[in-house]
Design an enzyme around this catalytic site. Sequence first.
Site, PDB file in Angstrom:
ATOM      1  N   ASP A 194       0.846  -1.197   0.000  1.00  0.00           N
ATOM      2  CA  ASP A 194       0.000   0.000   0.000  1.00  0.00           C
ATOM      3  C   ASP A 194       0.883   1.250   0.000  1.00  0.00           C
ATOM      4  O   ASP A 194       1.154   1.856   1.030  1.00  0.00           O
ATOM      5  CB  ASP A 194      -0.912  -0.030   1.235  1.00  0.00           C
ATOM      6  CG  ASP A 194      -1.863   1.168   1.277  1.00  0.00           C
ATOM      7  OD1 ASP A 194      -2.045   1.811   0.226  1.00  0.00           O
ATOM      8  OD2 ASP A 194      -2.388   1.447   2.358  1.00  0.00           O
ATOM      9  N   ASN A 196       0.476   4.347  -1.065  1.00  0.00           N
ATOM     10  CA  ASN A 196      -0.079   5.628  -0.622  1.00  0.00           C
ATOM     11  C   ASN A 196      -0.682   5.569   0.779  1.00  0.00           C
ATOM     12  O   ASN A 196      -1.257   6.540   1.263  1.00  0.00           O
ATOM     13  CB  ASN A 196      -1.131   6.132  -1.610  1.00  0.00           C
ATOM     14  CG  ASN A 196      -2.289   5.159  -1.763  1.00  0.00           C
ATOM     15  OD1 ASN A 196      -2.360   4.151  -1.053  1.00  0.00           O
ATOM     16  ND2 ASN A 196      -3.183   5.448  -2.702  1.00  0.00           N
ATOM     17  N   ASP A 198      -3.289   4.231   2.174  1.00  0.00           N
ATOM     18  CA  ASP A 198      -4.707   4.510   2.416  1.00  0.00           C
ATOM     19  C   ASP A 198      -5.456   3.292   2.921  1.00  0.00           C
ATOM     20  O   ASP A 198      -6.673   3.309   3.073  1.00  0.00           O
ATOM     21  CB  ASP A 198      -5.364   5.036   1.137  1.00  0.00           C
ATOM     22  CG  ASP A 198      -5.364   3.990   0.015  1.00  0.00           C
ATOM     23  OD1 ASP A 198      -4.705   2.930   0.190  1.00  0.00           O
ATOM     24  OD2 ASP A 198      -6.003   4.243  -1.034  1.00  0.00           O
ATOM     25  N   GLU A 205      -1.141  -1.446  -7.464  1.00  0.00           N
ATOM     26  CA  GLU A 205      -0.555  -2.039  -6.262  1.00  0.00           C
ATOM     27  C   GLU A 205      -0.882  -3.532  -6.195  1.00  0.00           C
ATOM     28  O   GLU A 205      -0.037  -4.353  -5.802  1.00  0.00           O
ATOM     29  CB  GLU A 205      -1.100  -1.329  -5.014  1.00  0.00           C
ATOM     30  CG  GLU A 205      -0.599   0.108  -4.867  1.00  0.00           C
ATOM     31  CD  GLU A 205      -1.333   0.881  -3.785  1.00  0.00           C
ATOM     32  OE1 GLU A 205      -0.758   1.843  -3.249  1.00  0.00           O
ATOM     33  OE2 GLU A 205      -2.499   0.513  -3.472  1.00  0.00           O
ATOM     34  N   ASP A 235     -12.502  -7.343  -5.579  1.00  0.00           N
ATOM     35  CA  ASP A 235     -13.219  -6.087  -5.288  1.00  0.00           C
ATOM     36  C   ASP A 235     -14.725  -6.358  -5.251  1.00  0.00           C
ATOM     37  O   ASP A 235     -15.456  -6.076  -6.202  1.00  0.00           O
ATOM     38  CB  ASP A 235     -12.857  -5.052  -6.353  1.00  0.00           C
ATOM     39  CG  ASP A 235     -13.520  -3.704  -6.095  1.00  0.00           C
ATOM     40  OD1 ASP A 235     -13.991  -3.491  -4.953  1.00  0.00           O
ATOM     41  OD2 ASP A 235     -13.572  -2.882  -7.026  1.00  0.00           O
ATOM     42  N   ASN A 237     -17.224  -5.015  -3.571  1.00  0.00           N
ATOM     43  CA  ASN A 237     -18.190  -3.904  -3.582  1.00  0.00           C
ATOM     44  C   ASN A 237     -18.033  -2.987  -4.788  1.00  0.00           C
ATOM     45  O   ASN A 237     -18.760  -2.001  -4.928  1.00  0.00           O
ATOM     46  CB  ASN A 237     -18.087  -3.094  -2.288  1.00  0.00           C
ATOM     47  CG  ASN A 237     -16.692  -2.503  -2.091  1.00  0.00           C
ATOM     48  OD1 ASN A 237     -15.847  -2.567  -2.988  1.00  0.00           O
ATOM     49  ND2 ASN A 237     -16.468  -1.936  -0.916  1.00  0.00           N
ATOM     50  N   ASP A 239     -15.751  -0.817  -5.652  1.00  0.00           N
ATOM     51  CA  ASP A 239     -15.328   0.579  -5.454  1.00  0.00           C
ATOM     52  C   ASP A 239     -13.974   0.884  -6.084  1.00  0.00           C
ATOM     53  O   ASP A 239     -13.409   1.959  -5.882  1.00  0.00           O
ATOM     54  CB  ASP A 239     -15.294   0.927  -3.960  1.00  0.00           C
ATOM     55  CG  ASP A 239     -14.323   0.050  -3.186  1.00  0.00           C
ATOM     56  OD1 ASP A 239     -13.694  -0.845  -3.796  1.00  0.00           O
ATOM     57  OD2 ASP A 239     -14.189   0.253  -1.960  1.00  0.00           O
ATOM     58  N   GLU A 246     -11.369  -7.905   1.856  1.00  0.00           N
ATOM     59  CA  GLU A 246     -11.520  -8.466   0.510  1.00  0.00           C
ATOM     60  C   GLU A 246     -10.272  -9.243   0.097  1.00  0.00           C
ATOM     61  O   GLU A 246     -10.364 -10.315  -0.527  1.00  0.00           O
ATOM     62  CB  GLU A 246     -11.806  -7.345  -0.485  1.00  0.00           C
ATOM     63  CG  GLU A 246     -13.198  -6.728  -0.328  1.00  0.00           C
ATOM     64  CD  GLU A 246     -13.400  -5.497  -1.203  1.00  0.00           C
ATOM     65  OE1 GLU A 246     -14.570  -5.203  -1.543  1.00  0.00           O
ATOM     66  OE2 GLU A 246     -12.399  -4.830  -1.549  1.00  0.00           O
ATOM     67  N   ASP A 455      14.978 -50.242  23.330  1.00  0.00           N
ATOM     68  CA  ASP A 455      15.033 -48.806  23.559  1.00  0.00           C
ATOM     69  C   ASP A 455      16.276 -48.315  22.823  1.00  0.00           C
ATOM     70  O   ASP A 455      17.408 -48.676  23.191  1.00  0.00           O
ATOM     71  CB  ASP A 455      15.180 -48.497  25.053  1.00  0.00           C
ATOM     72  CG  ASP A 455      13.877 -48.658  25.810  1.00  0.00           C
ATOM     73  OD1 ASP A 455      12.938 -49.258  25.261  1.00  0.00           O
ATOM     74  OD2 ASP A 455      13.802 -48.171  26.957  1.00  0.00           O
ATOM     75  N   HIS A 511      14.393 -57.295  22.921  1.00  0.00           N
ATOM     76  CA  HIS A 511      13.179 -58.114  22.905  1.00  0.00           C
ATOM     77  C   HIS A 511      12.868 -58.577  21.483  1.00  0.00           C
ATOM     78  O   HIS A 511      13.393 -58.038  20.507  1.00  0.00           O
ATOM     79  CB  HIS A 511      12.006 -57.314  23.468  1.00  0.00           C
ATOM     80  CG  HIS A 511      12.165 -56.950  24.918  1.00  0.00           C
ATOM     81  ND1 HIS A 511      11.287 -57.381  25.884  1.00  0.00           N
ATOM     82  CD2 HIS A 511      13.097 -56.203  25.570  1.00  0.00           C
ATOM     83  CE1 HIS A 511      11.669 -56.920  27.067  1.00  0.00           C
ATOM     84  NE2 HIS A 511      12.770 -56.196  26.895  1.00  0.00           N
ATOM     85  N   SER A 599      25.766 -50.542  22.025  1.00  0.00           N
ATOM     86  CA  SER A 599      25.582 -51.778  21.282  1.00  0.00           C
ATOM     87  C   SER A 599      24.465 -51.605  20.266  1.00  0.00           C
ATOM     88  O   SER A 599      23.760 -50.596  20.274  1.00  0.00           O
ATOM     89  CB  SER A 599      25.266 -52.935  22.239  1.00  0.00           C
ATOM     90  OG  SER A 599      24.454 -52.484  23.307  1.00  0.00           O
TER      91      SER A 599
END
EC number: 4.1.1.65
Length: 656
Positions: A194, A196, A198, A205, A235, A237, A239, A246, A455, A511, A599
Amino acid sequence: MGHGSSKEDDSSSSSSDADTKPSRISRLKQKLHLHRRHHHHTSASSPHQKLHAAEDFSGIALLTLINAEMKFKDKWLACVSFGEQTFRTNISDQTDKPIWNCERKLLLERNGPRVARISVFETNRLSKNNLIGYCEINLLDYLTQDSDSDLETFDLLDPVSSDKVVGHICLSCNVEDPIETEKNFARRILSIMDYNEDGKLSFSEFSDLINAFGNNVAASKVSAEVKEKLFKAADKNGDGVVSMDELAELLALQQEKEPIMNCCPVCGEIVEVSDKLNTVVHLTLCFDEGTGNQVMTGGFLTEKQASYGWMFKLSEWAHFSSYDVGLNSGSSASHILVCDRKTKRLVEELIDAKIVLSMRAIYQSKIGLGLIDKGAKEILQSISERQGRQMNSVESAKDISKFVEFFEDQINMAEVKYPLEHFKTFNEFFVRELKPGARPIASLERDDVAVCAADSRLMAFKSVQDSLRFWIKGRKFSIQGLLGKEICSNAFVDGTLVIFRLAPQDYHRFHFPVSGTIEQFVNIPGCLYTVNPIAVNSKYCNVFTENKRVVSIISTEEFGKVAFVAIGATMVGSITFVKKEGDIVKKGDEFGYFSFGGSTVICVFEKDAIEIDDDLIVNSGRSLETLVSVGMTLGVSIKKPAGAGLPNLESCVLGD
């Protein structure tokens, strides 16, 4: 840069009357949505369904470490380990009540890590900092419990004795609404594009935005008409400009079709639509980290790395030591990292620095191995025999408590069958038994499910070729060399290989991974090289095929024949079996044990006999060992039964 934050909303709500403030569980129900991008629609589903949806949720949790209460004064540092990332707070003032107020956003992925480990260190900037206490928190459980407050205090446990409380830590954790995530990200993009200021994007942009983020539209060099079509779709709406709401809606909808953004501008990773990780969430987290919005310092793999003082940072800069996931060679061999399967967190294996340096000098150089070839093998044998006798002496018992203290939270004495004073020699403790039920066996009634045999730190490969590519660098390694000509068959040569590496601190009884009958034992004499990855990853020696080992064959219905190889190592001259040829065994039963030292057990399955669990294969493909426990799932049988596909002659009816 004008970045918005949902924290402003939180602060305003906190000033409202406490009686009208919803509980954490009700707030979570409002925030959690299905991972799919349909959260803009309301639903009349039950609370149970909404909580079940949390299992599939991929979003952001904001974790804040507020303060702690310790038992003595010092300068304190806290680390948060989650998955393969670790973060650290700033260092507090000299006090017994440190205050941090440090926050970090953590990604909650479906099937991803859930447990965050929080560790508190007393600091010593010259060398290393000392771990004093820790706690582990399942974030999903924490977020879904019913509570009127986001703040909670947890006990900090002694790393040596988990039943001892050494302090308390206060923290908060809450979920960021996915809709708010999109809006925040859109707000950040607006702050950059943006020009500018606004608060809206014009067509020029918007075009710059499309070109800036490495997207499919820009990559295909389409015409301005297509960009204009996208602009008009955003856009709503009409405008002539695109607002923050949006833009957020366009990002959400377009990501499901043809993503506007498929390259993260911070980390450069190609991000695509995936059930595992929402693209907007990835971009938001990365964008925050790249612009310095997070308070906790990141970029660490383990809490030990994050807690080091400046002396270590100097050595890392000078390449004396470094941290990395993968093959252990050069400076990265100083720190062995493994993935804990339970917590999905990276942990560092403890090993004395002097031993690391000596192993690197011997096993990762031609000169070192040359010395071994000229008589050091006999020296290793002699050392192992002498050390074995010493560890069986009554005097060795005094080393048990030091050993347990050195490995801190890596030995859980609560699992051990007998207390420390029961053991009369060090070797008695080394081959210690565990309490019944300490290692539950997965799918015990299903013999088609194989389990982990020890483990250990596990590597699994679908073929020998994969093992040579990702892990074993000895030039002469082969299945025939491992098993010996007497046992090796063609089915084993192309089979699946699973390596269980036991470290000194591990439970050293192994195991059965499968159920079946023991057919035979074969003793193969050899050396006693270390089985540490520093040696295994070396191209100058062949640890597994040159070390002393015992090969046993287990005949099974579900997996065919399975070769079980118990391999001795430095300080391990003794391999003891508690079963004999002809015994019928059940998976999870004890098979034997190793005396003092590190091991390894290697299991070789016949070709196309087993499908190894995905997480084990994925980690092994990254040259990353997985920390597993006896009884965890290993894989499932895919072997076709003998005679499969042949007709049942008894049921056949001959025609006229």
